[in-house]
Design a protein around this motif. Sequence first.
Motif, PDB file in Angstrom:
ATOM      1  N   VAL A  17     -41.103 -69.784  58.872  1.00  0.00           N
ATOM      2  CA  VAL A  17     -40.947 -68.386  59.300  1.00  0.00           C
ATOM      3  C   VAL A  17     -39.463 -68.096  59.492  1.00  0.00           C
ATOM      4  CG1 VAL A  17     -41.392 -66.715  61.145  1.00  0.00           C
ATOM      5  CG2 VAL A  17     -43.252 -68.156  60.302  1.00  0.00           C
ATOM      6  N   ARG A  18     -38.771 -68.991  60.197  1.00  0.00           N
ATOM      7  CA  ARG A  18     -37.317 -68.823  60.399  1.00  0.00           C
ATOM      8  C   ARG A  18     -36.581 -68.779  59.067  1.00  0.00           C
ATOM      9  NH1 ARG A  18     -37.882 -72.395  64.512  1.00  0.00           N
ATOM     10  NH2 ARG A  18     -37.235 -74.126  63.224  1.00  0.00           N
ATOM     11  N   LEU A  19     -36.933 -69.705  58.168  1.00  0.00           N
ATOM     12  CA  LEU A  19     -36.275 -69.776  56.866  1.00  0.00           C
ATOM     13  C   LEU A  19     -36.530 -68.512  56.051  1.00  0.00           C
ATOM     14  CD1 LEU A  19     -34.672 -71.350  54.754  1.00  0.00           C
ATOM     15  CD2 LEU A  19     -36.821 -72.434  54.060  1.00  0.00           C
ATOM     16  N   ALA A  20     -37.753 -68.052  56.007  1.00  0.00           N
ATOM     17  CA  ALA A  20     -38.082 -66.845  55.234  1.00  0.00           C
ATOM     18  C   ALA A  20     -37.347 -65.621  55.779  1.00  0.00           C
ATOM     19  CB  ALA A  20     -39.586 -66.606  55.231  1.00  0.00           C
ATOM     20  N   ARG A  21     -37.239 -65.530  57.105  1.00  0.00           N
ATOM     21  CA  ARG A  21     -36.481 -64.401  57.675  1.00  0.00           C
ATOM     22  C   ARG A  21     -35.029 -64.473  57.239  1.00  0.00           C
ATOM     23  NH1 ARG A  21     -35.034 -63.484  62.321  1.00  0.00           N
ATOM     24  NH2 ARG A  21     -35.301 -65.499  63.337  1.00  0.00           N
ATOM     25  N   ALA A  22     -34.451 -65.672  57.263  1.00  0.00           N
ATOM     26  CA  ALA A  22     -33.034 -65.857  56.907  1.00  0.00           C
ATOM     27  C   ALA A  22     -32.784 -65.600  55.428  1.00  0.00           C
ATOM     28  CB  ALA A  22     -32.580 -67.261  57.279  1.00  0.00           C
ATOM     29  N   LEU A  23     -33.734 -65.986  54.585  1.00  0.00           N
ATOM     30  CA  LEU A  23     -33.555 -65.830  53.140  1.00  0.00           C
ATOM     31  C   LEU A  23     -33.874 -64.424  52.645  1.00  0.00           C
ATOM     32  CD1 LEU A  23     -35.088 -69.196  51.877  1.00  0.00           C
ATOM     33  CD2 LEU A  23     -32.664 -68.575  52.017  1.00  0.00           C
ATOM     34  N   HIS A  24     -34.513 -63.640  53.480  1.00  0.00           N
ATOM     35  CA  HIS A  24     -34.851 -62.271  53.097  1.00  0.00           C
ATOM     36  C   HIS A  24     -33.568 -61.481  52.871  1.00  0.00           C
ATOM     37  CE1 HIS A  24     -36.730 -58.313  53.319  1.00  0.00           C
ATOM     38  NE2 HIS A  24     -37.853 -58.959  53.025  1.00  0.00           N
ATOM     39  N   LYS A  25     -33.587 -60.570  51.930  1.00  0.00           N
ATOM     40  CA  LYS A  25     -32.402 -59.739  51.631  1.00  0.00           C
ATOM     41  C   LYS A  25     -32.651 -58.301  52.056  1.00  0.00           C
ATOM     42  CE  LYS A  25     -30.315 -63.072  49.427  1.00  0.00           C
ATOM     43  NZ  LYS A  25     -29.813 -64.085  50.229  1.00  0.00           N
ATOM     44  N   PRO A  26     -31.956 -57.763  53.045  1.00  0.00           N
ATOM     45  CA  PRO A  26     -31.099 -58.452  54.010  1.00  0.00           C
ATOM     46  C   PRO A  26     -31.955 -59.275  54.976  1.00  0.00           C
ATOM     47  CG  PRO A  26     -31.345 -56.166  54.661  1.00  0.00           C
ATOM     48  CD  PRO A  26     -32.076 -56.335  53.348  1.00  0.00           C
ATOM     49  N   PRO A  27     -31.343 -60.235  55.659  1.00  0.00           N
ATOM     50  CA  PRO A  27     -32.112 -61.063  56.598  1.00  0.00           C
ATOM     51  C   PRO A  27     -32.867 -60.202  57.618  1.00  0.00           C
ATOM     52  CG  PRO A  27     -29.931 -61.963  56.296  1.00  0.00           C
ATOM     53  CD  PRO A  27     -29.939 -60.610  55.615  1.00  0.00           C
ATOM     54  N   LEU A  28     -34.067 -60.640  57.956  1.00  0.00           N
ATOM     55  CA  LEU A  28     -34.887 -59.928  58.933  1.00  0.00           C
ATOM     56  C   LEU A  28     -34.645 -60.481  60.328  1.00  0.00           C
ATOM     57  CD1 LEU A  28     -38.396 -59.894  57.173  1.00  0.00           C
ATOM     58  CD2 LEU A  28     -36.851 -57.963  57.462  1.00  0.00           C
ATOM     59  N   THR A  29     -34.583 -59.605  61.293  1.00  0.00           N
ATOM     60  CA  THR A  29     -34.554 -60.043  62.685  1.00  0.00           C
ATOM     61  C   THR A  29     -35.989 -60.302  63.129  1.00  0.00           C
ATOM     62  OG1 THR A  29     -34.801 -57.814  63.583  1.00  0.00           O
ATOM     63  CG2 THR A  29     -32.528 -58.582  63.153  1.00  0.00           C
ATOM     64  N   GLN A  30     -36.144 -60.939  64.257  1.00  0.00           N
ATOM     65  CA  GLN A  30     -37.487 -61.146  64.800  1.00  0.00           C
ATOM     66  C   GLN A  30     -38.147 -59.797  65.077  1.00  0.00           C
ATOM     67  OE1 GLN A  30     -36.591 -63.693  68.143  1.00  0.00           O
ATOM     68  NE2 GLN A  30     -36.899 -65.551  66.926  1.00  0.00           N
ATOM     69  N   GLU A  31     -37.371 -58.845  65.536  1.00  0.00           N
ATOM     70  CA  GLU A  31     -37.883 -57.489  65.795  1.00  0.00           C
ATOM     71  C   GLU A  31     -38.358 -56.835  64.497  1.00  0.00           C
ATOM     72  OE1 GLU A  31     -39.191 -54.409  67.968  1.00  0.00           O
ATOM     73  OE2 GLU A  31     -38.171 -56.110  68.888  1.00  0.00           O
ATOM     74  N   ASP A  32     -37.569 -56.979  63.421  1.00  0.00           N
ATOM     75  CA  ASP A  32     -37.968 -56.440  62.117  1.00  0.00           C
ATOM     76  C   ASP A  32     -39.301 -57.027  61.669  1.00  0.00           C
ATOM     77  OD1 ASP A  32     -35.540 -55.005  61.877  1.00  0.00           O
ATOM     78  OD2 ASP A  32     -34.581 -56.631  60.740  1.00  0.00           O
ATOM     79  N   LEU A  33     -39.435 -58.348  61.801  1.00  0.00           N
ATOM     80  CA  LEU A  33     -40.661 -59.012  61.381  1.00  0.00           C
ATOM     81  C   LEU A  33     -41.844 -58.542  62.220  1.00  0.00           C
ATOM     82  CD1 LEU A  33     -42.233 -61.004  59.687  1.00  0.00           C
ATOM     83  CD2 LEU A  33     -41.413 -62.843  61.192  1.00  0.00           C
ATOM     84  N   ALA A  34     -41.659 -58.427  63.519  1.00  0.00           N
ATOM     85  CA  ALA A  34     -42.733 -57.954  64.392  1.00  0.00           C
ATOM     86  C   ALA A  34     -43.157 -56.542  63.985  1.00  0.00           C
ATOM     87  CB  ALA A  34     -42.283 -57.976  65.852  1.00  0.00           C
ATOM     88  N   ARG A  35     -42.201 -55.666  63.695  1.00  0.00           N
ATOM     89  CA  ARG A  35     -42.522 -54.293  63.265  1.00  0.00           C
ATOM     90  C   ARG A  35     -43.295 -54.284  61.952  1.00  0.00           C
ATOM     91  NH1 ARG A  35     -37.246 -52.490  63.538  1.00  0.00           N
ATOM     92  NH2 ARG A  35     -36.729 -52.547  65.698  1.00  0.00           N
ATOM     93  N   ARG A  36     -42.853 -55.101  61.009  1.00  0.00           N
ATOM     94  CA  ARG A  36     -43.557 -55.180  59.716  1.00  0.00           C
ATOM     95  C   ARG A  36     -45.006 -55.622  59.928  1.00  0.00           C
ATOM     96  NH1 ARG A  36     -40.556 -57.370  54.574  1.00  0.00           N
ATOM     97  NH2 ARG A  36     -38.855 -55.895  54.467  1.00  0.00           N
ATOM     98  N   MET A  37     -45.192 -56.610  60.779  1.00  0.00           N
ATOM     99  CA  MET A  37     -46.546 -57.098  61.039  1.00  0.00           C
ATOM    100  C   MET A  37     -47.392 -56.040  61.738  1.00  0.00           C
ATOM    101  SD  MET A  37     -45.842 -61.086  61.980  1.00  0.00           S
ATOM    102  CE  MET A  37     -47.585 -61.452  62.175  1.00  0.00           C
ATOM    103  N   GLN A  38     -46.793 -55.291  62.643  1.00  0.00           N
ATOM    104  CA  GLN A  38     -47.511 -54.203  63.310  1.00  0.00           C
ATOM    105  C   GLN A  38     -47.971 -53.155  62.289  1.00  0.00           C
ATOM    106  OE1 GLN A  38     -44.688 -52.840  66.209  1.00  0.00           O
ATOM    107  NE2 GLN A  38     -44.949 -54.637  67.509  1.00  0.00           N
ATOM    108  N   LEU A  39     -47.102 -52.822  61.353  1.00  0.00           N
ATOM    109  CA  LEU A  39     -47.458 -51.845  60.321  1.00  0.00           C
ATOM    110  C   LEU A  39     -48.591 -52.346  59.432  1.00  0.00           C
ATOM    111  CD1 LEU A  39     -43.915 -50.567  59.264  1.00  0.00           C
ATOM    112  CD2 LEU A  39     -45.668 -49.302  60.527  1.00  0.00           C
ATOM    113  N   LEU A  40     -48.693 -53.656  59.278  1.00  0.00           N
ATOM    114  CA  LEU A  40     -49.756 -54.246  58.467  1.00  0.00           C
ATOM    115  C   LEU A  40     -51.076 -54.371  59.237  1.00  0.00           C
ATOM    116  CD1 LEU A  40     -47.675 -57.026  56.699  1.00  0.00           C
ATOM    117  CD2 LEU A  40     -48.766 -55.058  55.587  1.00  0.00           C
TER     118      LEU A  40
END
Length: 92
Positions: A17-40
């Motif tokens: 999870v940490r690696l995928a966030r870091a490799l994402h373009k642009p990198p995702l913050t934990q907040e970004d990931l939480a928001r994306r999951m909420q939208l899903l």
Amino acid sequence: MAKNMFIIKGNLCAQRVRLARALHKPPLTQEDLARRMQLLGAENMTKLIISRIEKNERHVCDAELRFLALALNVSMEWLVGDADEADYARRS
């Protein structure tokens, strides 16, 4: 009657999870990931929960693993380490 229980500590996906966030373009913050999951549909997902997952302090249920994979645009197999790093590159 003896209890025949085992204790599972942490989860299989913390590092990925940490690696995928870091490799994402642009990198995702934990907040970004939480928001994306909420939208899903993972309405209760928060930055704190993402942090605890990444620190291996919290279990991840199968539904959450699916939401994580969708939000990070990776496979569930990759998240749990059943697919190698090259598989990530193909999904990106």
